[in-house]
Scaffold this motif. Structure first.
Motif, short mmCIF file in Angstrom:
data_model
loop_
_atom_site.label_atom_id
_atom_site.label_comp_id
_atom_site.label_asym_id
_atom_site.label_seq_id
_atom_site.Cartn_x
_atom_site.Cartn_y
_atom_site.Cartn_z
N LEU A 53 0.81 -1.22 0.00
CA LEU A 53 0.00 0.00 0.00
C LEU A 53 0.84 1.27 0.00
CD1 LEU A 53 -2.79 -1.00 2.55
CD2 LEU A 53 -2.94 -0.91 0.06
N ASN A 54 2.15 1.13 -0.02
CA ASN A 54 3.05 2.28 0.10
C ASN A 54 2.74 3.10 1.34
OD1 ASN A 54 4.60 1.78 -2.21
ND2 ASN A 54 3.11 2.82 -3.51
N ALA A 55 2.43 2.38 2.42
CA ALA A 55 2.05 3.05 3.67
C ALA A 55 3.23 3.76 4.32
CB ALA A 55 1.45 2.03 4.64
N ASP A 56 4.44 3.29 4.08
CA ASP A 56 5.61 3.90 4.70
C ASP A 56 6.37 4.82 3.74
OD1 ASP A 56 6.51 1.84 3.10
OD2 ASP A 56 8.10 1.25 4.47
N LYS A 57 5.70 5.23 2.69
CA LYS A 57 6.32 6.09 1.67
C LYS A 57 5.66 7.47 1.66
CE LYS A 57 8.65 2.61 -0.18
NZ LYS A 57 9.58 2.08 0.75
N SER A 58 6.36 8.41 1.03
CA SER A 58 5.76 9.72 0.78
C SER A 58 5.63 9.88 -0.73
CB SER A 58 6.63 10.83 1.39
OG SER A 58 7.94 10.75 0.89
N GLY A 59 4.88 10.85 -1.14
CA GLY A 59 4.71 11.09 -2.56
C GLY A 59 3.30 10.80 -3.01
N PRO A 60 3.02 11.01 -4.29
CA PRO A 60 1.65 10.89 -4.81
C PRO A 60 1.10 9.47 -4.77
CG PRO A 60 3.18 11.45 -6.57
CD PRO A 60 3.95 11.50 -5.29
N GLY A 61 1.94 8.44 -4.76
CA GLY A 61 1.46 7.07 -4.71
C GLY A 61 1.35 6.51 -3.31
N SER A 62 1.66 7.32 -2.32
CA SER A 62 1.63 6.84 -0.94
C SER A 62 0.19 6.65 -0.44
CB SER A 62 2.34 7.83 -0.02
OG SER A 62 1.59 9.02 0.10
N LEU A 63 0.06 5.86 0.61
CA LEU A 63 -1.26 5.65 1.21
C LEU A 63 -1.81 6.97 1.74
CD1 LEU A 63 -3.47 3.63 1.94
CD2 LEU A 63 -2.24 3.18 4.08
N ASP A 64 -0.95 7.80 2.33
CA ASP A 64 -1.40 9.11 2.81
C ASP A 64 -2.00 9.93 1.68
OD1 ASP A 64 -0.71 9.54 5.70
OD2 ASP A 64 1.27 8.95 4.99
N ALA A 65 -1.32 9.98 0.56
CA ALA A 65 -1.80 10.78 -0.57
C ALA A 65 -3.11 10.22 -1.12
CB ALA A 65 -0.74 10.84 -1.67
N ARG A 66 -3.21 8.90 -1.19
CA ARG A 66 -4.42 8.29 -1.74
C ARG A 66 -5.62 8.46 -0.80
NH1 ARG A 66 -3.03 2.57 -2.77
NH2 ARG A 66 -1.22 2.96 -1.49
N LEU A 67 -5.36 8.60 0.48
CA LEU A 67 -6.46 8.79 1.44
C LEU A 67 -6.64 10.25 1.83
CD1 LEU A 67 -6.03 5.70 3.78
CD2 LEU A 67 -7.68 6.04 1.93
N ARG A 68 -5.98 11.12 1.13
CA ARG A 68 -6.03 12.55 1.45
C ARG A 68 -7.46 13.09 1.43
NH1 ARG A 68 -3.15 16.87 -2.29
NH2 ARG A 68 -4.26 18.65 -1.50
N LEU A 69 -8.25 12.62 0.52
CA LEU A 69 -9.64 13.09 0.42
C LEU A 69 -10.60 12.26 1.25
CD1 LEU A 69 -9.74 13.93 -3.39
CD2 LEU A 69 -9.36 15.48 -1.45
N ARG A 70 -10.09 11.27 1.96
CA ARG A 70 -10.91 10.42 2.83
C ARG A 70 -10.32 10.41 4.24
NH1 ARG A 70 -14.84 6.93 1.03
NH2 ARG A 70 -15.32 7.11 3.23
N PRO A 71 -10.40 11.54 4.93
CA PRO A 71 -9.80 11.62 6.27
C PRO A 71 -10.45 10.65 7.26
CG PRO A 71 -11.10 13.58 5.81
CD PRO A 71 -11.02 12.80 4.53
N ASP A 72 -11.69 10.26 7.01
CA ASP A 72 -12.35 9.30 7.90
C ASP A 72 -11.64 7.94 7.86
OD1 ASP A 72 -13.27 9.19 5.21
OD2 ASP A 72 -15.06 8.08 5.81
N ILE A 73 -11.30 7.50 6.66
CA ILE A 73 -10.59 6.22 6.51
C ILE A 73 -9.16 6.36 7.00
CG2 ILE A 73 -9.77 4.51 4.85
CD1 ILE A 73 -12.28 5.15 3.18
#
Length: 132
Positions: A53-73
């Protein structure tokens, strides 16, 4: 400005995933545990999860970036990672606290350990086997 184009963006899942990896490494380095396949298996599964899930990465493919619009998740995943980090920290504290803990709480630990099973049906390591 960061790689996502947002100067206010914070990689909370990346940081929490890395903290969990660090706690796994600390637990696996405990000398009295020697070889613990259960803990190694869970660490490997966690590494597989973070990698996939690229959970420990930064950048546009990271889990953080992919969940940026879903703060609840994102918040639910962050809470789960907090719980994992806390459990690993407590495991480390218990495993490195010495024989006094084992003598005082051996009955309680034995009862708890005999009843607990992970979701995959395996049993966690018994700290009673690792007296120092």
């Amino acid at each position: 400005m960061d790689e996502t184009g947002d100067s206010e963006f914070y990689f909370v899942l990346r940081d929490k995933s890395r903290a969990c990896k660090q706690q796994f490494r600390k637990c696996l380095d405990i000398p009295c545990l020697d070889y613990d396949t259960w803990l190694e298996q869970k660490s490997a599964e966690f590494n597989w999860w973070t990698s996939g899930l690229n959970a420990d990465k930064s950048g546009p493919g990271s889990l953080d970036a992919r969940l940026r619009l879903r703060p609840d998740i994102r918040d639910v995943v962050a809470d789960v990672l907090n719980g994992l980090e806390s459990a690993l920290y407590k495991f480390y504290q218990i495993a490195t606290s010495g024989p006094i803990l084992f003598e005082e709480n051996s009955t309680d630990l034995a009862e708890a350990g005999s009843q607990f099973r992970a979701a995959d049906g395996t049993r966690p390591p018994s700290l009673l086997n690792y007296r120092s």
